[in-house]
Design a protein around this motif. Structure first.
Motif, mmCIF file in Angstrom:
data_model
loop_
_atom_site.group_PDB
_atom_site.id
_atom_site.type_symbol
_atom_site.label_atom_id
_atom_site.label_comp_id
_atom_site.label_asym_id
_atom_site.label_seq_id
_atom_site.Cartn_x
_atom_site.Cartn_y
_atom_site.Cartn_z
ATOM 1 N N ALA A 96 -12.400 46.395 -35.347
ATOM 2 C CA ALA A 96 -12.208 45.696 -34.084
ATOM 3 C C ALA A 96 -13.291 44.629 -33.980
ATOM 4 O O ALA A 96 -14.280 44.653 -34.715
ATOM 5 C CB ALA A 96 -12.313 46.665 -32.913
ATOM 6 N N ILE A 97 -13.120 43.686 -33.071
ATOM 7 C CA ILE A 97 -14.090 42.621 -32.863
ATOM 8 C C ILE A 97 -14.821 42.849 -31.545
ATOM 9 O O ILE A 97 -14.201 43.136 -30.526
ATOM 10 C CB ILE A 97 -13.390 41.245 -32.832
ATOM 11 N N ALA A 135 -6.444 37.459 -32.637
ATOM 12 C CA ALA A 135 -6.582 38.904 -32.814
ATOM 13 C C ALA A 135 -5.369 39.635 -32.233
ATOM 14 O O ALA A 135 -4.829 40.570 -32.840
ATOM 15 C CB ALA A 135 -7.868 39.393 -32.156
ATOM 16 N N ARG A 136 -4.929 39.200 -31.056
ATOM 17 C CA ARG A 136 -3.778 39.834 -30.416
ATOM 18 C C ARG A 136 -2.513 39.687 -31.261
ATOM 19 O O ARG A 136 -1.693 40.599 -31.354
ATOM 20 C CB ARG A 136 -3.561 39.234 -29.030
ATOM 21 N N PRO A 141 -8.000 44.813 -32.142
ATOM 22 C CA PRO A 141 -8.577 44.982 -30.797
ATOM 23 C C PRO A 141 -9.848 44.155 -30.630
ATOM 24 O O PRO A 141 -10.596 43.934 -31.583
ATOM 25 C CB PRO A 141 -8.901 46.484 -30.731
ATOM 26 N N VAL A 142 -10.090 43.679 -29.409
ATOM 27 C CA VAL A 142 -11.300 42.939 -29.076
ATOM 28 C C VAL A 142 -12.030 43.680 -27.959
ATOM 29 O O VAL A 142 -11.430 44.033 -26.948
ATOM 30 C CB VAL A 142 -10.983 41.498 -28.631
ATOM 31 N N GLY A 208 -3.712 45.309 -29.102
ATOM 32 C CA GLY A 208 -4.100 44.057 -29.699
ATOM 33 C C GLY A 208 -4.959 43.185 -28.803
ATOM 34 O O GLY A 208 -5.145 42.017 -29.059
ATOM 35 N N GLY A 209 -5.482 43.759 -27.727
ATOM 36 C CA GLY A 209 -6.162 42.921 -26.742
ATOM 37 C C GLY A 209 -7.590 43.295 -26.497
ATOM 38 O O GLY A 209 -8.303 43.725 -27.378
ATOM 39 N N VAL A 210 -8.027 43.124 -25.261
ATOM 40 C CA VAL A 210 -9.430 43.237 -24.907
ATOM 41 C C VAL A 210 -9.682 44.525 -24.158
ATOM 42 O O VAL A 210 -8.956 44.881 -23.240
ATOM 43 C CB VAL A 210 -9.850 42.034 -24.031
#
Length: 211
Positions: A96-97, A135-136, A141-142, A208-210
């Motif tokens: 993840a980022i 990323a999404r 994941p962020v 896939g999100g924040v």
């Protein structure tokens, strides 16, 4: 019709990313993306703008507008390329980022006087938006973390001290002596905060999100 989100990748670790001035981005693997070319272009455009503004003619105004558009397109292209590389690395290594929360980031960044224009003109929000968007699209994941003291905390012993930051580029812990490039140290601290966030029981990032 709604666009179906891609499934999240199987995350095994975190890639911390620090956004800055001298290096536009640095990650916790020790890789940096220099802002030298971007900042060089901006200095040239700043000198050109000063000359054109002094003239104040219609022709000068047209050239000012053209110069501004060229600078924005170049910055956008640079942000696109950097975000693409970082997201691909995260996916390829199943990570993840982790990024800093950008709320008020400009007021927290300490820069020398010659760098103030670079600080206020660089598109931090655009680069982060590109990273999140790419990323999404591929299910990475962020994680957003607290940016306080990421460049002043020692990743080895945890000591936080403003004197740990020897210069814009260099970090050395006053307590244990750990030393390294300041932006890489910040990226490492961002990674560790990302790890702590995903390990919390209440952590549940959007697909896939924040988080």
């Amino acid at each position: 019709c709604e666009v179906e989100e891609p499934p999240q990748i199987e995350v095994k670790d975190i890639l911390g990313i620090d956004l800055g001035i001298v290096n536009i981005a640095a990650d916790s693997d020790g890789e940096t993306h220099s802002g030298g070319q971007v900042n060089g272009l901006r200095k040239r455009h700043a000198r050109l703008r000063a000359r054109l503004q002094a003239k104040g003619t219609r022709a000068a105004h047209r050239l000012l507008k053209k110069s501004s558009g060229k600078e924005k397109r170049f910055a956008r292209h640079t942000n696109h390329c950097i975000s693409k590389v970082l997201v691909a690395k995260a996916k390829g290594t199943k990570r993840a980022i982790a990024l800093e929360d950008l709320q008020g980031i400009r007021s927290r960044l300490t820069v020398r006087k010659p760098q103030r224009r670079q600080q206020h003109s660089w598109a931090f929000a655009q680069l982060r938006a590109f990273i999140e968007y790419k990323a999404r699209l591929i299910g990475v994941p962020v994680v957003v973390v607290d940016p306080r003291n990421t460049s002043r905390a020692c990743p080895r012993c945890g000591m936080v001290d403003k004197h740990n930051r020897l210069s814009q580029a260099r970090f050395q812990c006053c307590t244990c002596g750990f030393a390294g490039p300041a932006d890489i140290v910040a990226a490492t601290n961002i990674r560790e905060r990302g790890r702590a966030a995903v390990n919390r029981p209440d952590f549940s990032p959007a697909p896939g999100g924040v988080g």
